[in-house]
Design a protein around this motif. Sequence first.
Motif, mmCIF file in Angstrom:
data_model
loop_
_atom_site.group_PDB
_atom_site.id
_atom_site.type_symbol
_atom_site.label_atom_id
_atom_site.label_comp_id
_atom_site.label_asym_id
_atom_site.label_seq_id
_atom_site.Cartn_x
_atom_site.Cartn_y
_atom_site.Cartn_z
ATOM 1 N N PHE A 82 0.839 -1.205 0.000
ATOM 2 C CA PHE A 82 0.000 0.000 0.000
ATOM 3 C C PHE A 82 0.874 1.256 0.000
ATOM 4 O O PHE A 82 0.662 2.177 -0.792
ATOM 5 C CB PHE A 82 -0.915 -0.005 1.225
ATOM 6 C CG PHE A 82 -1.661 1.284 1.429
ATOM 7 C CD1 PHE A 82 -2.726 1.624 0.615
ATOM 8 C CD2 PHE A 82 -1.271 2.171 2.423
ATOM 9 C CE1 PHE A 82 -3.414 2.824 0.798
ATOM 10 C CE2 PHE A 82 -1.945 3.368 2.615
ATOM 11 C CZ PHE A 82 -3.018 3.693 1.797
ATOM 12 N N VAL A 83 1.852 1.291 0.887
ATOM 13 C CA VAL A 83 2.735 2.456 0.972
ATOM 14 C C VAL A 83 3.550 2.613 -0.311
ATOM 15 O O VAL A 83 3.679 3.723 -0.858
ATOM 16 C CB VAL A 83 3.671 2.337 2.193
ATOM 17 C CG1 VAL A 83 4.722 3.445 2.174
ATOM 18 C CG2 VAL A 83 2.870 2.396 3.484
ATOM 19 N N GLU A 84 4.079 1.516 -0.836
ATOM 20 C CA GLU A 84 4.919 1.585 -2.029
ATOM 21 C C GLU A 84 4.112 1.981 -3.262
ATOM 22 O O GLU A 84 4.616 2.691 -4.147
ATOM 23 C CB GLU A 84 5.629 0.248 -2.233
ATOM 24 C CG GLU A 84 6.744 0.034 -1.213
ATOM 25 C CD GLU A 84 7.144 -1.410 -1.019
ATOM 26 O OE1 GLU A 84 6.837 -2.229 -1.906
ATOM 27 O OE2 GLU A 84 7.754 -1.729 0.025
ATOM 28 N N LYS A 85 2.864 1.561 -3.314
ATOM 29 C CA LYS A 85 1.999 1.957 -4.421
ATOM 30 C C LYS A 85 1.746 3.461 -4.371
ATOM 31 O O LYS A 85 1.837 4.163 -5.383
ATOM 32 C CB LYS A 85 0.679 1.188 -4.339
ATOM 33 C CG LYS A 85 -0.361 1.622 -5.375
ATOM 34 C CD LYS A 85 -1.662 0.858 -5.168
ATOM 35 C CE LYS A 85 -2.738 1.319 -6.135
ATOM 36 N NZ LYS A 85 -4.026 0.606 -5.919
ATOM 37 N N TRP A 86 1.446 3.964 -3.168
ATOM 38 C CA TRP A 86 1.165 5.389 -3.017
ATOM 39 C C TRP A 86 2.392 6.232 -3.345
ATOM 40 O O TRP A 86 2.301 7.234 -4.049
ATOM 41 C CB TRP A 86 0.711 5.652 -1.579
ATOM 42 C CG TRP A 86 0.385 7.085 -1.297
ATOM 43 C CD1 TRP A 86 -0.766 7.754 -1.594
ATOM 44 C CD2 TRP A 86 1.259 8.059 -0.668
ATOM 45 N NE1 TRP A 86 -0.680 9.069 -1.182
ATOM 46 C CE2 TRP A 86 0.548 9.280 -0.624
ATOM 47 C CE3 TRP A 86 2.547 7.995 -0.154
ATOM 48 C CZ2 TRP A 86 1.094 10.431 -0.070
ATOM 49 C CZ3 TRP A 86 3.096 9.154 0.399
ATOM 50 C CH2 TRP A 86 2.377 10.348 0.439
ATOM 51 N N VAL A 87 3.557 5.814 -2.849
ATOM 52 C CA VAL A 87 4.793 6.559 -3.090
ATOM 53 C C VAL A 87 5.165 6.546 -4.567
ATOM 54 O O VAL A 87 5.568 7.572 -5.129
ATOM 55 C CB VAL A 87 5.944 5.975 -2.236
ATOM 56 C CG1 VAL A 87 7.286 6.574 -2.662
ATOM 57 C CG2 VAL A 87 5.701 6.249 -0.758
ATOM 58 N N ASP A 130 10.830 3.952 -7.718
ATOM 59 C CA ASP A 130 10.720 2.512 -7.968
ATOM 60 C C ASP A 130 11.992 1.896 -8.537
ATOM 61 O O ASP A 130 12.057 0.694 -8.746
ATOM 62 C CB ASP A 130 9.589 2.252 -8.967
ATOM 63 C CG ASP A 130 8.427 1.542 -8.312
ATOM 64 O OD1 ASP A 130 8.554 1.199 -7.133
ATOM 65 O OD2 ASP A 130 7.408 1.338 -8.977
ATOM 66 N N LYS A 131 13.019 2.696 -8.757
ATOM 67 C CA LYS A 131 14.219 2.233 -9.447
ATOM 68 C C LYS A 131 14.871 1.081 -8.694
ATOM 69 O O LYS A 131 14.971 1.083 -7.478
ATOM 70 C CB LYS A 131 15.205 3.386 -9.576
ATOM 71 C CG LYS A 131 16.312 3.141 -10.582
ATOM 72 C CD LYS A 131 17.090 4.420 -10.859
ATOM 73 C CE LYS A 131 18.143 4.178 -11.939
ATOM 74 N NZ LYS A 131 18.914 5.408 -12.225
ATOM 75 N N PHE A 176 14.625 2.371 -2.029
ATOM 76 C CA PHE A 176 13.481 2.839 -1.245
ATOM 77 C C PHE A 176 12.889 1.704 -0.427
ATOM 78 O O PHE A 176 12.582 1.871 0.761
ATOM 79 C CB PHE A 176 12.406 3.428 -2.163
ATOM 80 C CG PHE A 176 11.122 3.731 -1.433
ATOM 81 C CD1 PHE A 176 11.043 4.799 -0.555
ATOM 82 C CD2 PHE A 176 9.993 2.922 -1.602
ATOM 83 C CE1 PHE A 176 9.867 5.071 0.144
ATOM 84 C CE2 PHE A 176 8.831 3.174 -0.927
ATOM 85 C CZ PHE A 176 8.755 4.256 -0.050
ATOM 86 N N ARG A 177 12.711 0.535 -1.071
ATOM 87 C CA ARG A 177 12.145 -0.601 -0.359
ATOM 88 C C ARG A 177 13.033 -0.996 0.825
ATOM 89 O O ARG A 177 12.537 -1.303 1.908
ATOM 90 C CB ARG A 177 11.982 -1.790 -1.311
ATOM 91 C CG ARG A 177 11.293 -2.993 -0.664
ATOM 92 C CD ARG A 177 10.939 -4.042 -1.709
ATOM 93 N NE ARG A 177 12.120 -4.636 -2.299
ATOM 94 C CZ ARG A 177 12.282 -4.837 -3.596
ATOM 95 N NH1 ARG A 177 11.353 -4.470 -4.445
ATOM 96 N NH2 ARG A 177 13.389 -5.392 -4.058
#
Length: 509
Positions: A380-385, A393-394, A411-412
């Motif tokens: 959820f957080v990664e989709k929003w960011v 997303d790199k 980022f992850r």
Amino acid sequence: MCLQILTKIFLTHSSHQYQQQTLSFGSAIKTNPSHHHQGLGMEAHSIDGVSSQTDSKFYDDDGHVKRTGNLWTTSSHIITAVVGSGVLSLAWAMAQMGWVVGPAVMIFFSVVTLYTTALLADCYRSGDPISGKRNYTFMDAVQTILGRHYDTFCGVIQYSNLYGTAVGYTIAASISMMAIKKSNCFHSSGRDGPCQISSNPFMIGFGIIQIVFSQIPDFHKTWWLSIVAAVMSFAYSIIGLSLGIAKVAETGFKGSLTGIKIGAVTETQKVWGVFQGLGDIAFAYSYSQILIEIQDTIKSPPSEAKTMKKAAKLSIGVTTTFYMLCGFMGYAAFGDTAPGNLLTGFGFYDPYWLVDIANAAIVIHLVGAYQVYSQPLFAFVEKWVSKRWPNVDKEYKVPIPGFAPYNLSPFRLVWRTGFVIITTIVAMLIPFFNDILGLLGALGFWPLSVYFPVEMSIKQKKIPKWSQRWIGMQILSFVCLVVSVAAAIGSIASIVVDLQKYKPFHVDY
């Protein structure tokens, strides 16, 4: 049976392994960077809703990498989510309610869970159950079917519940690790020996393990961890059951029809105990907040809903059997004095090595369960960011000798590591968080497990208002609302008591 499950899943996935590695680590990532989020809400590039990926051999109808989940992997995810270490507290819940109400409540909630699971499974696709639009998450389903103004309410409850579960599992795992050390201390120093142990080092150790496992990119790739966790849940449940049977054989059958009698506790304590026991049993079955995310890992045909319903029947049947056996035998062994946890509350001291094995199995299970509940929150957080800052997303290829390269997302790595650290600190700050988790569960059970599935089913299937089916569904929703409120009251009462005896960052066991 566990060996059969493992064999079936291995055979199913081995044929897809090379294909998945090629798609995950090859040029496909460059053409569609959202693939590593498949199954968790990240949409593929498309024009007018038509997937840009045309090769159905490798991609599903939405352009995501082919889903490979089946009945066995789905069942493993569900069992990992449902059969937590809370199964060992069911003897205590039985002691609050007795031989009449306790079993009736277990059966009631198993039936309710199975029914609402079937309703929610039909919400994975909107419109046509075979080719309709996929809803990747619980929030997506609520927004698509009920409208945008419902999804904020749903999201706050769902993700608060998932975060609370991660904190609770950190505490529960540390308690089991402390129980191993304390069991060994008892064995060498005697039961009256100085065996006080701090929980903080064990919480930190569990957090370090979760930092590593949290780098698994998405829910779909945790299937192997869920299988291991499911096997571990069977292991410690069987050990607890076996020890209970041995105890009954040694001391005889205990317990009463109505549970703990007034006199041994006050009337108020009896009421709070019944409420908490009701909540323990009700929330032991709750996994609706991650059902859609689990369903998004299933391959088709047959339809995802059909596979999910079969998996739910299998999983809930297995878990209910284990719940009853462990709860019944634990109560029969200890009666009204049943501990809160049969394996960490030291209902059993000997054989100490078997108790140690069971607690080690609990820790391994919680490692997997933590991921099952955290992955939807990560996604959820990664989709929003990624929607706000697409370049975040790199990924970078990290060569691993003997294996396919690992796609490292800075980022992850940073965000998930930070999540685990904060979760661990919160667990250390308020080590009675299991009671607060009970409150979160009480507040989340009715809306997530009953209200939203019922309302979405009514709207999706166009069930007429005031029809018999509509009235029946509304009565079910109201009864479960009452249960949630009662359980919340019991949890608040327990929190008030715990606040008087716990200190931040300091708990000895």
